[in-house]
Design an enzyme around this catalytic site. Sequence first.
Site, short mmCIF file in Angstrom:
data_model
loop_
_atom_site.label_atom_id
_atom_site.label_comp_id
_atom_site.label_asym_id
_atom_site.label_seq_id
_atom_site.Cartn_x
_atom_site.Cartn_y
_atom_site.Cartn_z
N TYR A 39 84.74 55.06 29.57
CA TYR A 39 85.62 55.60 30.61
C TYR A 39 87.05 55.82 30.10
O TYR A 39 87.78 56.64 30.64
CB TYR A 39 85.67 54.68 31.84
CG TYR A 39 84.36 54.60 32.62
CD1 TYR A 39 83.27 55.39 32.28
CD2 TYR A 39 84.22 53.73 33.69
CE1 TYR A 39 82.08 55.32 32.99
CE2 TYR A 39 83.04 53.66 34.40
CZ TYR A 39 81.97 54.45 34.04
OH TYR A 39 80.79 54.37 34.74
N ASP A 78 79.19 49.18 35.76
CA ASP A 78 79.47 49.99 36.94
C ASP A 78 78.15 50.28 37.67
O ASP A 78 78.01 50.07 38.88
CB ASP A 78 80.12 51.30 36.45
CG ASP A 78 80.63 52.17 37.59
OD1 ASP A 78 80.55 51.73 38.74
OD2 ASP A 78 81.11 53.29 37.30
N ASP A 131 68.08 50.04 30.14
CA ASP A 131 67.03 50.68 30.93
C ASP A 131 66.04 49.64 31.45
O ASP A 131 65.59 49.69 32.60
CB ASP A 131 66.32 51.79 30.13
CG ASP A 131 66.11 51.43 28.67
OD1 ASP A 131 66.63 50.38 28.23
OD2 ASP A 131 65.42 52.18 27.97
N LYS A 177 72.50 48.80 24.60
CA LYS A 177 71.58 49.89 24.24
C LYS A 177 71.61 49.94 22.72
O LYS A 177 71.90 50.97 22.09
CB LYS A 177 72.07 51.20 24.89
CG LYS A 177 71.11 52.35 24.81
CD LYS A 177 69.90 52.22 25.72
CE LYS A 177 68.94 53.37 25.47
NZ LYS A 177 67.62 53.17 26.10
N ASP A 226 76.28 48.03 41.07
CA ASP A 226 75.95 48.70 42.33
C ASP A 226 74.48 48.51 42.67
O ASP A 226 74.12 48.32 43.84
CB ASP A 226 76.25 50.21 42.23
CG ASP A 226 77.66 50.53 42.69
OD1 ASP A 226 78.47 49.58 42.84
OD2 ASP A 226 77.97 51.72 42.90
#
Length: 359
Positions: free
Chosen positions: A144, A250, A226, A194, A254
């Site tokens: 980000y 992030d 994943d 990852k 959620d």
Amino acid sequence: MKRKIAILPGDGIGPEVMNEALKVLDRIEKKYEVEFKYEHALVGGAAWDDHKNHLPKETLDICHRSDAILFGSVGGPVAEQHLERWSRVEVNSLLGLRKEFKLYANLRPAKLYPALAAASPLRADTAEKGFDILVVRELTGGIYFGEPKGRAGEGEEEYAFDTLVYARNEIRRIAHIAFKAAQTRDKRVISIDKANVLTTMVFWREVVEEVAKEYPDVTYEPMYVDNAAQQLTIRPSQFDVMLCGNMFGDILSDEAAAITGSLGMLPSASLADGSFGMYEPGGGSAPDIAGQGIANPIAQIMSAAMMLKYSFDMTEAYDDIANAVESVLNDGYRTGDIKEPGCKLVGTKEMGNLIVGKM
Ligand code: NAD
């Protein structure tokens, strides 16, 4: 022990639920050897009216002379006439505070109380077991904020790019937060990466493994992102602390919140180096129910509880509040957002009083 707290109720339901959190803190003051000094400050639309600024200097000054910030929520109805009042209010207030106080660690608990299992979108036999997950998300680095980022080229050759970059010290400090948090919980950290594809994530895994060795009492396991997204819905109880970089945190925080099924229940903390932190509910200002006295104050109350645990090292007081909340839920009391057939429906103030009554 004296502690200074900046109280920033903000907009919408913010002031309503903040009142209940303050009642709980008053009770903590009576029970424990601690004295709280509150300074109230304006933020968001509430600050705009007087200052034409969502995060005025007066508010920042109050936060700077405090040990922690207890934040309500900001924002207004989307169709509201006063566009300036609401434009970029979240960015200006929340991101402004994160930047000002270098709040790099975001802690988001997602707890499914067995009493609220029916609210969860998970399969009943999974939800009935309940879960208690703490997502620790790196908040100021990663893709980000990585440079360079931008767009170049033209037509069919036009392209866009972002940079995923993490420095050793950025990974180390967030990993320490996760392992320290695990020590006060079930002593398990699963670090999300990852590493099968991304060089940055190979490095992330190496550095987290180094930090893990400093915490022999905490079990550590890496997991691909994943797989983690699936495991959250299949067997959420396997997670205690989930350590994540900015983007994975992030998304997964959620998802973890969504499987609890109740937005008005979820607190959060954003921590800086040392003990300073900002504590706020996961939800927003809920303009659709503001002013009606029906908002669920539990997220705000548990945000105050997190402040006691993470900024003031008062783990026992945290447990006291958490147990009181669970006990009130077990007695069948519910606010409108979590109501179910046969429950005892209560408003914001009654819910606050019931929780204080259990402490
Ligand atoms: P929201 O979280 O305010 O509301 C979504 C839904 O959840 C609404 O139906 C609301 O009534 C309900 N809800 C939320 N908290 C609740 C509580 N404590 N008790 C009972 N019900 C609750 O999200 P939104 O509607 O997308 O946004 C409303 C405003 O809040 C917008 O201006 C948005 O920008 C702002 N917002 C602020 C924050 C923040 O301050 N941290 C976070 C998210 C959204």
